[in-house]
Motif scaffolding. Structure first.
Motif, PDB file in Angstrom:
ATOM      1  N   LEU A   3      -6.440  -1.489  -4.478  1.00 25.13           N
ATOM      2  CA  LEU A   3      -5.512  -1.301  -2.477  1.00 25.13           C
ATOM      3  C   LEU A   3      -6.742  -1.773  -2.371  1.00 25.13           C
ATOM      4  O   LEU A   3      -7.140  -1.695  -1.202  1.00 25.13           O
TER       5      LEU A   3
ATOM      6  N   ILE B  92       0.894  -1.278   0.081  1.00 21.51           N
ATOM      7  CA  ILE B  92      -0.032   0.243  -0.403  1.00 21.51           C
ATOM      8  C   ILE B  92       1.212   1.144   0.065  1.00 21.51           C
ATOM      9  O   ILE B  92       0.413   2.148  -0.551  1.00 21.51           O
TER      10      ILE B  92
ATOM     11  N   TRP C 203       2.542   1.847  -3.041  1.00 20.62           N
ATOM     12  CA  TRP C 203       1.116   1.890  -4.184  1.00 20.62           C
ATOM     13  C   TRP C 203       0.513   3.298  -4.165  1.00 20.62           C
ATOM     14  O   TRP C 203       0.306   4.365  -5.549  1.00 20.62           O
TER      15      TRP C 203
END
Length: 289
Positions: free
Chosen positions: A267, A215, A218
């Motif tokens: 996500l 995460i 990203w």
């Protein structure tokens, strides 16, 4: 005395539903506040450009949803390339970070060497350094190594994390010492003990830091934006700015929201699938004994 106790108990039961209703009402209100931006983003992404601009007062619904904005998000700019770059960056960075974190946490938690506690204290002190200073140092280092506009330049500064090492070290420390001593008596090497005992026992925490690192990669924006100016190395996060400037323009908000939805969905799915693992890993890492 008995009647007074019964009266108090009845009063407590009478007030309990009111408190419960109030709690759920507040939680519902908070959920609406948190989720409304996502709803608005999704709603805007399915409105046509003309319909969006014709709304003097924004509507909370649309009677003519369209997927044209999603098509434009992939055709106006190389969004697929941004996705591929982000996947490469996230997978390699996370894999290297997990290896470094597991080995460092094991060394601090189980191995005995002179100055271990002092080294760990100094290591934790790195968390006190502002991120801006770290970014400047990393930028100078990567530039001197001529690694700008390369995946190596994107990945290398992100392969370690003081917080994740601390979290996993605390989890490793919960494993009884007797297991380690018994393994050493049987002639087991430290690396085999780590691989066969420590990692399986602490798997929830390792899974947690893996997901959190994915995460983090990203959503990474500042460092990729700073170290790359070649479109071939743009990630989805800093690709948004390229979409806004050179894609379909600042005024085409529906198309922009479609691109943001496409970028956000992986996500959201990842968190929904592994939310229990994340909570379990954080709770195990933060509990001693």
């Amino acid at each position: 005395m008995e009647n007074q106790f019964e009266k108090t108990e009845k009063n407590g039961r009478a007030h309990f539903p009111v408190g419960k209703i109030l709690t759920y009402a507040l939680l519902t209100l908070w959920a609406v506040i948190v989720l409304f931006p996502f709803y608005w983003m999704l709603l805007t992404s399915v409105k046509s450009y003309s319909a969006y601009n014709s709304e003097y007062i924004p509507k909370l619904y649309t009677l003519a949803p369209t997927l044209e904005n999603y098509k434009e998000a992939f055709t106006a700019v190389p969004l697929a390339r941004y996705f591929a770059n982000t996947v490469i960056f996230a997978v390699i960075t996370t894999a290297l970070m997990v290896i470094v974190t597991v080995l460092a946490a094991f060394a601090f938690a189980r191995l005995k060497f002179r100055g271990r506690d002092l080294a760990f204290t100094l290591f934790l002190a790195l968390m006190m350094i502002p991120n801006e200073l770290v970014v400047i140092t990393n930028y100078v280092t990567i530039t001197n190594l001529e690694l700008r506009n390369t995946f190596a330049g994107l990945i290398l500064p992100s392969v370690t994390s003081v917080f994740y090492i601390y979290l996993l070290k605390e989890n490793f420390a919960q494993v009884p010492d007797q297991l380690y001593y018994a393994a050493k008596v049987d002639g087991t090497s430290d690396f085999r003990y780590l691989r066969r005992v420590m990692i399986p026992i602490c798997k929830p925490t390792i899974v947690t830091i893996t997901i959190l690192k994915v995460i983090e990669c990203w959503n990474s924006y500042v460092w990729p934006r700073l170290i790359t100016d070649d479109e071939n190395y743009f990630l989805v996060s800093n690709g948004i700015q390229e979409i806004r400037e050179n894609g379909f323009g600042r005024e085409n908000i529906p198309a922009m929201m479609a691109a943001v939805v496409v970028i956000s969905v992986p996500l959201i799915i990842l968190f929904l699938l592994f939310r229990k693992k994340i909570m379990e890993g954080v709770s195990r890492g933060g509990t001693k004994g």
